[in-house]
Design an enzyme around this catalytic site. Structure first.
Site, PDB file in Angstrom:
ATOM      1  N   ARG A   1      19.750  -0.747  66.151  1.00 22.32           N
ATOM      2  CA  ARG A   1      20.505   0.498  65.938  1.00 22.32           C
ATOM      3  C   ARG A   1      21.786   0.459  66.729  1.00 22.32           C
ATOM      4  O   ARG A   1      21.762   0.215  67.935  1.00 22.32           O
ATOM      5  CB  ARG A   1      19.676   1.702  66.361  1.00 22.32           C
ATOM      6  CG  ARG A   1      18.573   1.918  65.379  1.00 22.32           C
ATOM      7  CD  ARG A   1      17.928   3.259  65.488  1.00 22.32           C
ATOM      8  NE  ARG A   1      16.755   3.198  64.643  1.00 22.32           N
ATOM      9  CZ  ARG A   1      15.725   4.007  64.715  1.00 22.32           C
ATOM     10  NH1 ARG A   1      15.727   4.966  65.604  1.00 22.32           N
ATOM     11  NH2 ARG A   1      14.707   3.870  63.903  1.00 22.32           N
TER      12      ARG A   1
ATOM     13  N   SER B   1      17.132   6.354  61.420  1.00 20.56           N
ATOM     14  CA  SER B   1      16.124   7.402  61.515  1.00 20.56           C
ATOM     15  C   SER B   1      16.670   8.765  61.895  1.00 20.56           C
ATOM     16  O   SER B   1      17.502   9.323  61.195  1.00 20.56           O
ATOM     17  CB  SER B   1      15.048   6.962  62.496  1.00 20.56           C
ATOM     18  OG  SER B   1      13.988   7.853  62.488  1.00 20.56           O
ATOM     19  N   HIS B   2      16.263   9.268  63.065  1.00 23.68           N
ATOM     20  CA  HIS B   2      16.623  10.624  63.479  1.00 23.68           C
ATOM     21  C   HIS B   2      18.021  10.686  64.071  1.00 23.68           C
ATOM     22  O   HIS B   2      18.477  11.760  64.436  1.00 23.68           O
ATOM     23  CB  HIS B   2      15.609  11.108  64.512  1.00 23.68           C
ATOM     24  CG  HIS B   2      15.494  10.170  65.675  1.00 23.68           C
ATOM     25  ND1 HIS B   2      14.921   8.920  65.546  1.00 23.68           N
ATOM     26  CD2 HIS B   2      15.895  10.259  66.955  1.00 23.68           C
ATOM     27  CE1 HIS B   2      14.982   8.294  66.708  1.00 23.68           C
ATOM     28  NE2 HIS B   2      15.570   9.086  67.585  1.00 23.68           N
TER      29      HIS B   2
ATOM     30  N   ASP C   1      12.629  13.753  59.065  1.00 25.34           N
ATOM     31  CA  ASP C   1      13.832  13.214  59.706  1.00 25.34           C
ATOM     32  C   ASP C   1      14.667  12.381  58.728  1.00 25.34           C
ATOM     33  O   ASP C   1      14.396  12.342  57.533  1.00 25.34           O
ATOM     34  CB  ASP C   1      13.456  12.389  60.940  1.00 25.34           C
ATOM     35  CG  ASP C   1      12.773  11.081  60.583  1.00 25.34           C
ATOM     36  OD1 ASP C   1      12.136  11.032  59.515  1.00 25.34           O
ATOM     37  OD2 ASP C   1      12.894  10.110  61.347  1.00 25.34           O
TER      38      ASP C   1
ATOM     39  N   ASP D   1      14.949   9.254  57.872  1.00 21.17           N
ATOM     40  CA  ASP D   1      14.319   8.277  56.980  1.00 21.17           C
ATOM     41  C   ASP D   1      12.940   8.688  56.496  1.00 21.17           C
ATOM     42  O   ASP D   1      12.230   7.885  55.892  1.00 21.17           O
ATOM     43  CB  ASP D   1      14.270   6.901  57.656  1.00 21.17           C
ATOM     44  CG  ASP D   1      13.433   6.918  58.929  1.00 21.17           C
ATOM     45  OD1 ASP D   1      13.358   7.980  59.574  1.00 21.17           O
ATOM     46  OD2 ASP D   1      12.858   5.873  59.268  1.00 21.17           O
TER      47      ASP D   1
ATOM     48  N   ASP E   1      10.056   9.514  58.014  1.00 24.65           N
ATOM     49  CA  ASP E   1       8.771   9.127  58.609  1.00 24.65           C
ATOM     50  C   ASP E   1       8.258  10.112  59.647  1.00 24.65           C
ATOM     51  O   ASP E   1       7.120  10.009  60.085  1.00 24.65           O
ATOM     52  CB  ASP E   1       8.813   7.685  59.163  1.00 24.65           C
ATOM     53  CG  ASP E   1       9.911   7.472  60.187  1.00 24.65           C
ATOM     54  OD1 ASP E   1      10.635   8.427  60.507  1.00 24.65           O
ATOM     55  OD2 ASP E   1      10.050   6.316  60.648  1.00 24.65           O
ATOM     56  N   ARG E   2       9.080  11.076  60.041  1.00 24.31           N
ATOM     57  CA  ARG E   2       8.609  12.060  61.023  1.00 24.31           C
ATOM     58  C   ARG E   2       8.290  13.392  60.369  1.00 24.31           C
ATOM     59  O   ARG E   2       8.744  13.663  59.265  1.00 24.31           O
ATOM     60  CB  ARG E   2       9.681  12.297  62.091  1.00 24.31           C
ATOM     61  CG  ARG E   2       9.996  11.085  62.904  1.00 24.31           C
ATOM     62  CD  ARG E   2      10.875  11.475  64.069  1.00 24.31           C
ATOM     63  NE  ARG E   2      11.254  10.286  64.809  1.00 24.31           N
ATOM     64  CZ  ARG E   2      11.717  10.306  66.051  1.00 24.31           C
ATOM     65  NH1 ARG E   2      11.878  11.461  66.666  1.00 24.31           N
ATOM     66  NH2 ARG E   2      12.039   9.193  66.655  1.00 24.31           N
TER      67      ARG E   2
ATOM     68  N   LYS F   1       4.767   5.546  59.916  1.00 25.36           N
ATOM     69  CA  LYS F   1       4.475   6.964  59.981  1.00 25.36           C
ATOM     70  C   LYS F   1       5.052   7.618  58.741  1.00 25.36           C
ATOM     71  O   LYS F   1       5.932   7.049  58.092  1.00 25.36           O
ATOM     72  CB  LYS F   1       5.002   7.587  61.265  1.00 25.36           C
ATOM     73  CG  LYS F   1       6.472   7.344  61.582  1.00 25.36           C
ATOM     74  CD  LYS F   1       6.758   7.806  63.013  1.00 25.36           C
ATOM     75  CE  LYS F   1       8.236   7.747  63.349  1.00 25.36           C
ATOM     76  NZ  LYS F   1       8.627   6.457  63.926  1.00 25.36           N
TER      77      LYS F   1
END
Ligand code: VG1
Ligand code: CO
Length: 542
Positions: free
Chosen positions: A21, A112-113, A276, A278, A280-281, A375
């Site tokens: 990242r 992601s987030h 989130d 992507d 997964d959360r 997740k």
């Protein structure tokens, strides 16, 4: 024509908690993305003629990097690339696509987030054939390769149209553009009692789902509105935008404030959730009732048997070390093993593959099961909805009932963001040095029972991961954990995880801040956070 392009190592491409990242500007340097993708391919064996899955969360740079990956996959000898239409694949949907297509692996493009846009973040993560994040031995090999790389291979060709579902040929390789949503939605329908949830919604049960202008929009509209019959508008911020509409797509009480306010209003829906960047959360909020991710994991594990996909019970539960011990008590009651792993989903894959665990979770709002190897935000929401449809109780009533049975783990995470890296390292080094002398001493948190730096031995292959976070355990079972984030892109982030357990007969109705105040003071006393960071309070509390 295949080109071999000379290049030099960038020396900063070691994958962190979930892949590489960096700021978009870093990825935009000539050869940067190419170098990393080639370092991944060079670290793999036996993919000639095999399938690679590629897709991302739609953030800025997604489309450009997808074209690079496709052309490099062709030049490196993959036989087929499966790409989500428009370049879209949520992380759990990518995991499912890798598994169901028998792919060799996949590249998931997401930070992601973290926020998206030209001045924000981008990321690339490699997942192996089981659909899960590459284990440490693979990410270590990628990091090592990235330090010596001197060339990469790419096909000189026009961009592939990734917006039309269909198949195209690129030199010897096939490119298939697939529907990113349908297969995943079918998987969800196979695990949960959709008719029961649909009946509950038809009967007046209301919900709100905030996609935060990120990848879950199309998935949520298909599943909640089309397949489960929730009214249009149930999905908020449902169009994926390259900059997530300037939101920070992190589903917590700070960044999902729009949803939180709606759930605390007098006319709040029965159930609210968010996901989130992507997908997964998950964030779960009942009407006027926030559920901590650690508690959510425990409730889902305790009630999973109510959903068709889990009616045979659980083989085991796994949680990351900083996640609260709420799930441990459920595992104990169910008589199944509980595994404590380092932070990051990659550690759950082996346990799931070996059939040792069924449900896994992290305090950072990640929950999932053996249906994929990531997740899965929408999965967690559907399991909650299935449980609510069967139990016919409110979220608040389910929580009260859970605590009365198992006791309550008061819990908070304090993040200190954008600390100078050397300061953060000094803080951690000082803490490490003090570990041996802490046991037996007392501070605001009570008497220290033990203090260590968490190391994990994977029970399936005996591989060892060290330095995974400092744990300070008190005589009464309370705990403070310190670790540095592996997903940030600016300086260092210190995460302090604070937990106190109160048994079923204790005070279950305290404010979290009050319940944890002595331990928060203890964290400062033990680590001198303000002295090292110059910050007198955390940037974010979740
Ligand atoms: C954070 C979370 C961790 C999670 C990781 C990836 O890592 O704490 O639990 O697995 O993000 O989540 P760190 O190293 O910053 O604490 V995701 O949704 O960003 O892929
Ligand atoms: Co994520």
């Amino acid at each position: 024509m295949i080109q071999t392009v000379s290049t030099m190592p960038f020396n900063d491409q070691k994958p962190g908690t979930s892949g590489l990242r960096k700021k978009v500007r870093v990825f935009q340097q000539p050869h940067y993305a190419e170098n990393f993708v080639q370092s991944v391919f060079d670290s793999l064996d036996g993919f000639a003629g095999q399938t690679l899955v590629v897709g991302g969360d739609g953030r800025y740079l997604n489309r450009e990097v997808i074209q690079i990956v496709i052309k490099m996959a062709a030049a490196n000898g993959f036989g087929r690339v499966l790409v989500g239409q428009g370049g879209i694949l949520s992380t759990p949907a990518a995991s499912h696509l890798i598994r169901s297509s028998g792919a060799f692996g996949g590249l998931i493009l997401s930070a992601s987030h973290n926020p998206g846009g030209p001045d924000e973040d981008f990321g690339i993560k490699y997942n192996i054939g089981n659909g899960g994040p590459a284990p440490e031995k693979v990410t270590d090999a990628i990091a090592a390769r990235s330090l010596v790389i001197d060339s990469y291979k790419i096909l000189e060709a026009a961009d592939v149209d990734i917006d039309m579902i269909g198949t195209a040929q690129l030199a010897a390789m096939t490119v298939e553009v697939v529907d990113p949503v349908a297969l995943y939605a079918d998987l969800m329908e196979s695990l949960f009692d959709f008719p029961a949830i649909r009946a509950q919604i038809a009967g007046g049960f209301t919900l709100a789902f905030d996609s935060m202008s990120a990848v879950t929009g199309p998935y949520a509209v298909e599943i909640f509105e089309r397949r489960l019959g929730a009214p249009a508008g149930t999905v908020m911020n449902g169009t994926p935008l390259p900059d997530f509409g300037h939101h920070h797509p992190d589903p917590n009480l700070v960044h999902a404030k729009q949803l939180y306010d709606r759930m605390m209003a007098a006319d709040a829906p029965d159930f609210g959730a968010a996901s989130d960047g992507d997908g997964d959360r998950n964030l779960i909020i009942g009407r006027h009732s926030y559920v901590t991710p650690s508690d959510s994991l425990a409730v889902l594990a305790a009630n999973a048997h109510l959903a068709p996909g889990y009616k045979g019970g659980l083989k085991g539960i796994a949680r990351s070390m900083p996640t609260s011990g709420a799930a441990d008590r459920v595992a104990e009651k169910l008589g199944v093993p509980l595994y404590e792993t380092p932070t990051g989903w990659k550690f759950f894959g082996n346990l799931l593959d070996a059939g040792m665990a069924t449900i896994c979770g992290e305090e950072s709002a990640g929950t999932g099961s053996d249906h994929v190897r990531e997740k899965d935000g929408i999965w967690a929401v559907l399991l909650w909805l299935n449980i609510l449809a069967v139990r016919q109780q409110s979220v608040a009533a389910i929580m009260t009932d859970h605590w009365a049975t198992y006791g309550r783990n008061y819990y908070a995470r304090h993040d200190y963001e954008a600390i100078a890296k050397d300061r953060a390292d000094t803080l951690m080094a000082a803490l490490r040095d003090s570990l041996a002398t802490l046991p037996g001493t007392s501070n605001s948190g009570g008497t220290v029972k033990s203090a260590d730096d968490f190391a994990y031995t994977d029970p399936t292959d005996q591989s060892v991961s060290r330095n995974q976070g400092i744990r300070i355990l008190f005589e009464d079972g309370s705990r403070v954990v310190f670790r540095l984030s592996g997903t940030g892109t600016e300086g260092a982030t210190l995460r302090v995880y604070i937990e106190r357990y109160v048994g079923p007969d204790g005070d279950l109705g305290l404010e979290t801040g009050d319940a944890l105040a002595p331990l928060i003071a203890a964290a400062q006393e033990v680590a001198d956070i303000s002295g090292h960071t110059g910050m007198d309070k955390p940037s974010v509390i979740t």
